[in-house]
Design a protein around this motif. Structure first.
Motif, mmCIF file in Angstrom:
data_model
loop_
_atom_site.group_PDB
_atom_site.id
_atom_site.type_symbol
_atom_site.label_atom_id
_atom_site.label_comp_id
_atom_site.label_asym_id
_atom_site.label_seq_id
_atom_site.Cartn_x
_atom_site.Cartn_y
_atom_site.Cartn_z
ATOM 1 N N ARG A 166 4.942 -3.235 8.878
ATOM 2 C CA ARG A 166 5.486 -3.105 7.520
ATOM 3 C C ARG A 166 4.960 -1.863 6.818
ATOM 4 O O ARG A 166 5.684 -1.116 6.213
ATOM 5 C CB ARG A 166 5.103 -4.330 6.671
ATOM 6 N N ASN A 167 3.642 -1.657 6.875
ATOM 7 C CA ASN A 167 3.038 -0.509 6.172
ATOM 8 C C ASN A 167 1.597 -0.292 6.632
ATOM 9 O O ASN A 167 1.057 -1.059 7.433
ATOM 10 C CB ASN A 167 3.074 -0.714 4.645
ATOM 11 N N THR A 168 1.001 0.759 6.073
ATOM 12 C CA THR A 168 -0.435 1.013 6.257
ATOM 13 C C THR A 168 -1.044 1.004 4.862
ATOM 14 O O THR A 168 -0.486 1.591 3.942
ATOM 15 C CB THR A 168 -0.656 2.398 6.906
ATOM 16 N N ARG A 169 -2.165 0.297 4.697
ATOM 17 C CA ARG A 169 -2.795 0.289 3.368
ATOM 18 C C ARG A 169 -4.291 0.518 3.518
ATOM 19 O O ARG A 169 -4.864 0.276 4.588
ATOM 20 C CB ARG A 169 -2.508 -1.026 2.628
ATOM 21 N N ARG A 170 -4.892 1.016 2.432
ATOM 22 C CA ARG A 170 -6.335 1.238 2.438
ATOM 23 C C ARG A 170 -6.965 0.426 1.319
ATOM 24 O O ARG A 170 -6.450 0.421 0.198
ATOM 25 C CB ARG A 170 -6.643 2.724 2.251
ATOM 26 N N VAL A 171 -8.040 -0.238 1.625
ATOM 27 C CA VAL A 171 -8.639 -1.142 0.655
ATOM 28 C C VAL A 171 -10.161 -0.941 0.655
ATOM 29 O O VAL A 171 -10.763 -0.794 1.719
ATOM 30 C CB VAL A 171 -8.208 -2.611 0.967
ATOM 31 N N PRO A 172 -10.787 -0.855 -0.547
ATOM 32 C CA PRO A 172 -12.245 -0.693 -0.586
ATOM 33 C C PRO A 172 -12.921 -1.819 0.193
ATOM 34 O O PRO A 172 -12.479 -2.981 0.124
ATOM 35 C CB PRO A 172 -12.582 -0.793 -2.080
ATOM 36 N N VAL A 173 -13.990 -1.484 0.898
ATOM 37 C CA VAL A 173 -14.624 -2.483 1.774
ATOM 38 C C VAL A 173 -15.042 -3.717 0.996
ATOM 39 O O VAL A 173 -14.945 -4.842 1.485
ATOM 40 C CB VAL A 173 -15.795 -1.861 2.585
ATOM 41 N N ARG A 174 -15.506 -3.545 -0.259
ATOM 42 C CA ARG A 174 -15.981 -4.732 -1.009
ATOM 43 C C ARG A 174 -14.825 -5.658 -1.382
ATOM 44 O O ARG A 174 -15.041 -6.820 -1.697
ATOM 45 C CB ARG A 174 -16.797 -4.332 -2.234
ATOM 46 N N GLU A 175 -13.583 -5.127 -1.362
ATOM 47 C CA GLU A 175 -12.425 -6.008 -1.577
ATOM 48 C C GLU A 175 -11.888 -6.542 -0.252
ATOM 49 O O GLU A 175 -11.238 -7.586 -0.216
ATOM 50 C CB GLU A 175 -11.304 -5.244 -2.303
ATOM 51 N N PHE A 176 -12.165 -5.819 0.815
ATOM 52 C CA PHE A 176 -11.671 -6.244 2.135
ATOM 53 C C PHE A 176 -12.381 -7.519 2.603
ATOM 54 O O PHE A 176 -11.768 -8.443 3.126
ATOM 55 C CB PHE A 176 -11.883 -5.113 3.148
ATOM 56 N N ILE A 177 -13.707 -7.562 2.410
ATOM 57 C CA ILE A 177 -14.485 -8.750 2.826
ATOM 58 C C ILE A 177 -14.474 -9.725 1.651
ATOM 59 O O ILE A 177 -14.948 -9.394 0.561
ATOM 60 C CB ILE A 177 -15.946 -8.370 3.155
#
Ligand SMILES: Cc1cc2nc3c(=O)[nH]c(=O)nc-3n(C[C@H](O)[C@H](O)[C@H](O)COP(=O)(O)OP(=O)(O)OC[C@H]3O[C@@H](n4cnc5c(N)ncnc54)[C@H](O)[C@@H]3O)c2cc1C
Length: 277
Positions: free
Chosen positions: A122-133
């Motif tokens: 669908r897409n590629t997204r980037r997320v800050p690590v503190r929001e990823f975990i």
């Protein structure tokens, strides 16, 4: 991506140093396993402006040998992981996938404000690590997504990582602490490992020490950090922990030990900064 979209319940595997343990102990019985070692792109790393884009399939051994000068905090943490065999197979993408609060790669990523790149058809997204975990062994990956890389600024100042274990090697952290000095924007990045449900960024401690540095013009003068400020930094870090009692250590011990690690790593990093100037 197509395979993961077609089999959203499939378990990705790279080094297998977590997946195989779960299989062997019967904790997981996935119907399908997707072998990511057949995707050469996620083993690569490259520069992207002033950042590094590091493929999820980069192992700890490569983080030490190839990235040690660019990401010293991550290299220090990688040296504490498992044994040579585990470091040769285990990957930073796998550490993010497992999302253990004790994962050694995570505090350096938090301290340098890394972002995680995840991709699907669908897409590629980037997320800050503190929001990823998001919790113990939980992250924001959707069933059709894979971790492709993490993006992190090249170190512009000293970095540190310290870990307490019940013995010297092959040990899960009782607690740990990562620290990165960012002289260009005059900030200090910090992260507590293994003393809460996720790695924890101790924001009050970061803000406190940044204000001490400003007040005493330490970035410019390179003077010593006042002992009382080091002490207070350790206290504020200890206050930010949310530890539990378990077989590896008590909550009280973790709270105390993380405060000591914070004080020490800040002093080590600051002395390195002063010596280099
Ligand atoms: C003896 C031993 C000692 C260890 N010591 C340590 C230690 O000191 N410190 C530490 O932090 N860890 C340690 N570990 C745990 C493990 O080595 C690490 O978590 C490692 O980073 C896992 O990487 P891997 O490539 O082997 O992951 P895998 O086992 O292949 O995968 C781990 C998880 O991530 C998922 N995954 C992997 N790659 C991706 C991807 N690209 N996209 C989406 N999901 C993905 C998998 O589905 C799985 O859920 C140890 C393990 C063992 C067996």
């Amino acid at each position: 991506m197509e395979v993961k979209q077609a089999h959203p319940g499939a378990t990705p595997i790279f080094g297998g140093t977590d997946v195989m343990v779960d299989l062997n102990f019967g904790r997981e019985r996935p119907e399908t396993i997707v072998d990511l070692t057949r995707v050469p792109e996620i083993r690569e790393w490259d520069r992207e402006d002033e950042h590094l884009r590091v493929g999820a399939g980069v192992t700890y051994t490569r983080a030490i040998t190839e990235l040690g000068g660019l990401l010293p905090g991550l290299a220090m943490a990688s040296r504490t992981v498992g044994s040579p065999q585990i470091r040769n197979r285990g990957t930073i993408g796998g550490n993010l996938g497992s999302a253990s609060p004790a994962g050694d790669a995570l505090p350096p990523l938090y301290a340098s404000r890394a972002t995680i790149e995840v991709a699907s058809t669908r897409n590629t997204r980037r997320v800050p690590v503190r929001e990823f975990i998001t919790g113990p062994k939980q992250n924001t990956l959707a069933p059709d997504e894979l971790i492709t890389a993490f993006i992190m600024p090249e170190a512009e100042g000293p970095q540190q990582y310290a870990k307490i274990g019940t013995r010297n090697a092959m040990v899960i952290a009782v607690c740990s602490f990562g620290l990165a000095l960012h002289p260009q924007d005059r900030t200090v990045g910090a992260c507590i490992g293994s003393a809460g449900p996720t790695p924890i960024q101790p924001r009050d401690a970061e803000h406190f020490i940044e204000s001490v540095f400003e007040e005493h013009d330490l970035w410019g003068s390179h003077c010593e950090i006042p002992a009382s400020a080091l002490e207070r930094f350790g206290e504020l870090v200890a206050d930010a922990t949310r530890p539990i009692d378990d077989v590896r250590g008590s909550a009280d011990y973790r709270r105390h030990a993380v405060g000591v690690l914070a004080r020490r790593t800040l002093a080590w990093a600051w002395n390195e900064y002063r010596r280099a100037s």
